[in-house]
Design an enzyme around this catalytic site. Structure first.
Site, PDB file in Angstrom:
ATOM      1  N   LYS A  54       0.840  -1.197   0.000  1.00  0.00           N
ATOM      2  CA  LYS A  54       0.000   0.000   0.000  1.00  0.00           C
ATOM      3  C   LYS A  54       0.875   1.247   0.000  1.00  0.00           C
ATOM      4  CE  LYS A  54      -3.904  -2.207   2.221  1.00  0.00           C
ATOM      5  NZ  LYS A  54      -4.380  -2.784   3.472  1.00  0.00           N
ATOM      6  N   GLN A  98      -5.184  -1.524   9.553  1.00  0.00           N
ATOM      7  CA  GLN A  98      -5.097  -2.868   8.971  1.00  0.00           C
ATOM      8  C   GLN A  98      -5.746  -3.890   9.907  1.00  0.00           C
ATOM      9  OE1 GLN A  98      -3.834  -3.495   5.877  1.00  0.00           O
ATOM     10  NE2 GLN A  98      -4.200  -5.677   6.037  1.00  0.00           N
ATOM     11  N   ASP A 121     -11.597   2.864   3.820  1.00  0.00           N
ATOM     12  CA  ASP A 121     -11.976   1.444   3.768  1.00  0.00           C
ATOM     13  C   ASP A 121     -13.493   1.277   3.636  1.00  0.00           C
ATOM     14  OD1 ASP A 121     -10.085  -0.622   3.837  1.00  0.00           O
ATOM     15  OD2 ASP A 121      -9.646  -0.310   5.965  1.00  0.00           O
TER      16      ASP A 121
HETATM   17  N1  GUN Z   1      -7.093  -6.706   5.935  1.00  0.00           N
HETATM   18  C1  GUN Z   1      -7.278  -7.418   4.793  1.00  0.00           C
HETATM   19  N2  GUN Z   1      -7.904  -6.664   3.877  1.00  0.00           N
HETATM   20  C2  GUN Z   1      -8.126  -5.463   4.451  1.00  0.00           C
HETATM   21  C3  GUN Z   1      -8.730  -4.247   3.999  1.00  0.00           C
HETATM   22  O1  GUN Z   1      -9.225  -4.129   2.875  1.00  0.00           O
HETATM   23  N3  GUN Z   1      -8.751  -3.234   4.881  1.00  0.00           N
HETATM   24  C4  GUN Z   1      -8.242  -3.348   6.129  1.00  0.00           C
HETATM   25  N4  GUN Z   1      -8.312  -2.287   6.921  1.00  0.00           N
HETATM   26  N5  GUN Z   1      -7.674  -4.446   6.580  1.00  0.00           N
HETATM   27  C5  GUN Z   1      -7.614  -5.490   5.742  1.00  0.00           C
END
Ligand code: GUN
Length: 297
Positions: A54, A98, A121
């Protein structure tokens, strides 16, 4: 094989190029770069890889990446203080905590602490409510990426029968809401659904998000249907000691019947981070009161 392959990797590259253009224009107008903050608690190896990717892609698109890595034994109060500081920081347009969080933390409480207008998100209940009532907000990245691929392939989705397999908050439920908004007739199937093959056979669009390797078989698919495979499952490979990635759809049999299908890897997977960056550039424009044609990104 008869199905067209839906190339999510190529679509995500194009999307990132459009985001980079908007990010450059944003920086020129706002006098600062758009910013995404990612918070990682603990040392889960898969999460570390996601967070690293990311950060790299955020910078490659011309945006600012803020990474906050906290020890696994950080208290929930300390994590909430970090979220509060990011809410108040004008350089931060988007916040992503996350998941999964360590067991001693309440994920819902942490998500609820994020300013909904920075919740790129789309997990905050305010954004869930906005999606279900048709108000502008933020939509979870994976389902939004799936709809982008579907519209790119099919154009209008109006009147099509869609079956979503899986009812998670992150994929299945928002996917169903998005397809309703596109005027599909939507069925949400799950582990307790009676006669799943028969339900799937009705669908013009099948979205598989169950987390069961190769569960959806070609015989279940209506000839010519469009199949979106959200699954990413690691299974033992043909060679000793090697593993391979497979989706929730049995690609070999489904691709003989479907009209179009996403592969694993290279289908939905690459879309998730690209859509996160899309949500971040949208957030940045909204936060600065700058115009942006959000539907054209
Ligand atoms: N963990 C796995 N996929 C995601 C996501 O799309 N967002 C977040 N915040 N955590 C994740």
């Amino acid at each position: 094989m008869s199905a067209a392959i839906i190339d999510g990797k190529a679509f995500a590259e194009g999307l990132r190029a459009r985001i980079a253009t908007h990010a450059g224009e944003f920086a020129a107008k706002a006098g600062r770069k758009a910013g995404l903050a990612v918070v990682l608690v603990g040392e889960d190896p898969a999460s570390q890889v996601y967070v690293r990717n990311k950060g790299k892609q955020t910078i490659a698109c011309g945006m600012e990446s803020f990474e906050h890595k906290l020890a696994a034994d950080t208290s929930e109060a300390d994590l909430l203080a970090v979220v509060e500081a990011l809410n108040a920081d004008p350089a931060v347009d988007g916040i992503l905590v996350q998941l999964p969080l360590p067991g001693h933390m309440n994920e819902q409480k942490v998500i609820a602490a994020i300013n909904p207008d920075k919740d790129v998100d789309g997990f905050h209940v305010v954004n869930v409510g906005r999606l279900s009532t048709g108000l502008p907000g933020f939509v979870p990245c994976t389902p939004l990426g799936c709809v982008m691929l579907l519209k790119d392939k099919l154009g209008s989705l109006e009147g099509l029968d869609a079956v979503v397999i899986g009812r998670s908050n992150i994929v299945g439920k928002p996917m169903a809401q998005l397809l309703i908004a596109e005027s599909c007739t939507v069925t949400v199937a799950h582990s307790r659904t009676k006669d799943l093959p028969e339900v799937v056979r009705r669908a013009d669009i099948v979205v598989a998000a169950v987390g069961r390797p190769e569960m959806v078989k070609g015989e279940w698919i209506k000839p010519g249907a469009t199949v979106i495979d959200v699954g990413i499952n690691r299974v033992p490979g043909t060679q000793e000691g090697k593993s391979r990635l497979v989706g929730d759809v049995d690609f070999a049999s489904a691709s003989a019947v479907a009209g179009a299908i996403t592969p694993v890897p290279g289908g939905v997977g690459p879309m998730t981070i690209a859509v996160l960056l899309r949500n971040t550039i949208v957030a940045a424009h909204r936060n600065e009161g700058l115009a942006l044609d959000e539907s054209a990104i």
